[in-house]
Design a protein around this motif. Sequence first.
Motif, PDB file in Angstrom:
ATOM      1  N   TYR A  81       0.842  -1.196   0.000  1.00  0.00           N
ATOM      2  CA  TYR A  81       0.000   0.000   0.000  1.00  0.00           C
ATOM      3  C   TYR A  81       0.881   1.252   0.000  1.00  0.00           C
ATOM      4  N   ILE A  84       1.702  13.185   4.639  1.00  0.00           N
ATOM      5  CA  ILE A  84       1.703  11.769   4.244  1.00  0.00           C
ATOM      6  C   ILE A  84       2.615  10.959   5.160  1.00  0.00           C
ATOM      7  N   GLU A 120     -11.304  -2.835   0.516  1.00  0.00           N
ATOM      8  CA  GLU A 120     -10.097  -2.089   0.121  1.00  0.00           C
ATOM      9  C   GLU A 120     -10.403  -0.602  -0.032  1.00  0.00           C
ATOM     10  N   LYS A 177     -10.878   0.896   3.346  1.00  0.00           N
ATOM     11  CA  LYS A 177      -9.590   1.089   4.033  1.00  0.00           C
ATOM     12  C   LYS A 177      -8.881   2.325   3.492  1.00  0.00           C
ATOM     13  N   GLN A 178      -9.010   2.534   2.201  1.00  0.00           N
ATOM     14  CA  GLN A 178      -8.358   3.726   1.642  1.00  0.00           C
ATOM     15  C   GLN A 178      -8.997   4.994   2.206  1.00  0.00           C
ATOM     16  N   ALA A 186      -7.584   5.456   5.456  1.00  0.00           N
ATOM     17  CA  ALA A 186      -6.197   5.916   5.320  1.00  0.00           C
ATOM     18  C   ALA A 186      -6.141   7.410   5.006  1.00  0.00           C
ATOM     19  N   TYR A 188      -3.719  13.077   0.133  1.00  0.00           N
ATOM     20  CA  TYR A 188      -3.199  11.722   0.002  1.00  0.00           C
ATOM     21  C   TYR A 188      -3.397  11.004   1.331  1.00  0.00           C
ATOM     22  N   PRO A 189      -3.533   9.688   1.282  1.00  0.00           N
ATOM     23  CA  PRO A 189      -3.543   8.949   2.549  1.00  0.00           C
ATOM     24  C   PRO A 189      -2.212   9.190   3.274  1.00  0.00           C
ATOM     25  N   SER A 190      -2.192   8.968   4.570  1.00  0.00           N
ATOM     26  CA  SER A 190      -0.925   9.102   5.294  1.00  0.00           C
ATOM     27  C   SER A 190      -0.467   7.729   5.766  1.00  0.00           C
ATOM     28  N   PHE A 191       0.860   7.598   5.942  1.00  0.00           N
ATOM     29  CA  PHE A 191       1.415   6.333   6.442  1.00  0.00           C
ATOM     30  C   PHE A 191       0.772   5.971   7.781  1.00  0.00           C
ATOM     31  N   MET A 192       0.559   7.015   8.613  1.00  0.00           N
ATOM     32  CA  MET A 192       0.027   6.758   9.941  1.00  0.00           C
ATOM     33  C   MET A 192      -1.399   6.189   9.853  1.00  0.00           C
ATOM     34  N   ILE A 226      -2.660   4.714   7.190  1.00  0.00           N
ATOM     35  CA  ILE A 226      -2.639   3.417   6.499  1.00  0.00           C
ATOM     36  C   ILE A 226      -2.459   2.307   7.542  1.00  0.00           C
ATOM     37  N   ARG A 227      -1.584   2.593   8.511  1.00  0.00           N
ATOM     38  CA  ARG A 227      -1.345   1.608   9.566  1.00  0.00           C
ATOM     39  C   ARG A 227      -2.636   1.367  10.355  1.00  0.00           C
TER      40      ARG A 227
END
Lengths: 381, 265
Positions: A11, A48, B68, B71-72, B75, B189-193, B195-196
């Motif tokens: 992802y 991000i 999916e 989840k996005q 995210a 944009y989604p963020s890494f944080m 997404i986790r």
Amino acid sequence: MDFQLTEEQQYFRRLVRDFAEAELKPRARHTDEAAEFNWLAVKKMGPIGLLGLNVPEDYGGAGVDAVSAAIAIEEIGRGCGSTGLAIAAHNGLGCGPIVLFGSEELKQKFLPPLATGSGKLGALALTEPGAGSDLAGGVQTFAQHEGDEWVIQGNKMWCTNASSADTIVTLCRTDRSGGSKALSLILVPTNTPGLIIAPAEKKMGLKGSPTHAVTYDNVRVPYEYLVGKEGYGLQHTLQVLDGGRIGIGALSIGLAQAAYEEAIKYAKERHTFGVPIAQHQAIQWMIADAATQIEAARLLVYKAAWLKANGKPFTKEASMAKLFATEVSEKVCFNAIQIHGGYGYSAEYPVERIYRDQRLMTLGEGTSEIQRLVIARNVLT
Amino acid sequence: MNIVVCIKQVPDSAATLKVEEPSNVSWGDALLIINPWDEYAIEEAIRLKEKFGGKVTVLTVGTEQSKEALKQAVAMGCDEAHLISDPAFVGSDALAMTYILAQAIKQLGEVDLVAFGKQAIDSDTGLVPAGVARRLGWPLLSYIAKIDEIDPAGKSLKVTRLLEQGRQSVSSKLPVVITAVKEINEPRYPSFMNIRKAGKLQIPVLDAAAIGADVSKLGATQAATQWLKVFPPPARTGTVEMISGDSPQAIAVTLADKLLAEKVI
């Protein structure tokens, strides 16, 4: 054994690729030609998590594993080499020493603005006019401990991000008697009086990533801005560079991948002797070699990152990954121009820029020769 | 504010669509994405939450695969997600979809605002938001380019609608259903944080019983509309003429003459 990226890592890759396709790639040519740092895109990276890859969430970072961090740098580099270098240096070298060795106070004060993008970037100043690979013997910048301050005097060279940074972690000599405990890392905010950042160097490539000489003219910072232990600057630096080498390896893969994709696209479009040149064996062999070399380099880089993520020793593997990936990138980018023929030499095609960009990779953060030295020392002991 | 965003998972706009007899459209194994218009709705909902507090719940009707898309959305910053899924829903048309979504929204307690993208890029009907508003008995504010004012406590808002004729300023009471156009914002944009967070999230699945839906109103046999035939648009015909000349000026003159002769300009 598992070669599959986790769902989360897949992802991350998709996210950073989408970001780079939209925000970096379309501007990469301008970034290079105008030598203009792409602040617009970099500011969008903060939310991000791309500016705090190794920074824990408590300090505003993303705190991702080392493999995810490598993937992020690879994908940014695939979109724009200049921005890739700036972001690799920011994460690995600018934030890295503070994350690894900084006191709680330093972390709380400096990491959140660096990691979230609310401030500017971070930089690390090691190299001097007379000290590159030989930091232990060559560093002359001296930090005098006076009262509760450091007074720094000296000159640094090739400092990536200096003009776009809030902080420059500086390797200083703190003990004139020499020996292995003579150097220390000290954090210097760029707005400190006496810190002079020279105009950007004129370079062959990566022109959108400014690199500067930095002069320290009686620069005074609080004693607490010492990063890590006094006298352990060299040891701390080498550890930071181990991680940084994974970053440069990843960046090289991104550049190679970009050149390789351009070469394939061109080989399918360009016709000679009545067929697309992709149907000629001479071209196919170059593309097959590139595909194989990139795959091998990627595996080495991910392996080194995996070792790091799992808390295992990775110095040798990081050097191997950096050495191999940067030399692969050189070959792949060379052949990408070869496949383009004369057009590849024209700035109209991205491979010309990518070739110039990748040339730094075998030099920065330890030349190929230094990597071989590190590997040999590890193998022969 | 308690905000609900309804999203649809659609094939990537770059996917190659194929029509299979008699009326089936296939996109092979192309990537599935959140309907791009819905991303504007998600962004606006997150911005409202950031400003006024509360939470954003994202809903979609679909299959396990649709998680999916949910989840996005998480995210990007949505707080909760529900998948509405039941074999009885298969074959439901836009009308039935409005019933399913309205039933689901009724289970979510007091909702202030439901946001949609203006339409989905696959079926392109744009019917569902209006139907959901009708079934909930709430006003529909479609094609929103800007939320000018919103007062969650006073239960009112004022928006700018983007219509073919121009811009229209409208005020309304909350709760309301809105549909977003791309002028409204720039989706993040989604963020890494996040997404986790999304990776760890257990997404509840609501079936027909959970949303209190009467299954006799659902499915292909109950659809008010039917696809009699699906066919690809005819391939475009025409010829290409390359204009050459000694200078850009000469080429421009030739081009202008030809366009005049064809009565294009």
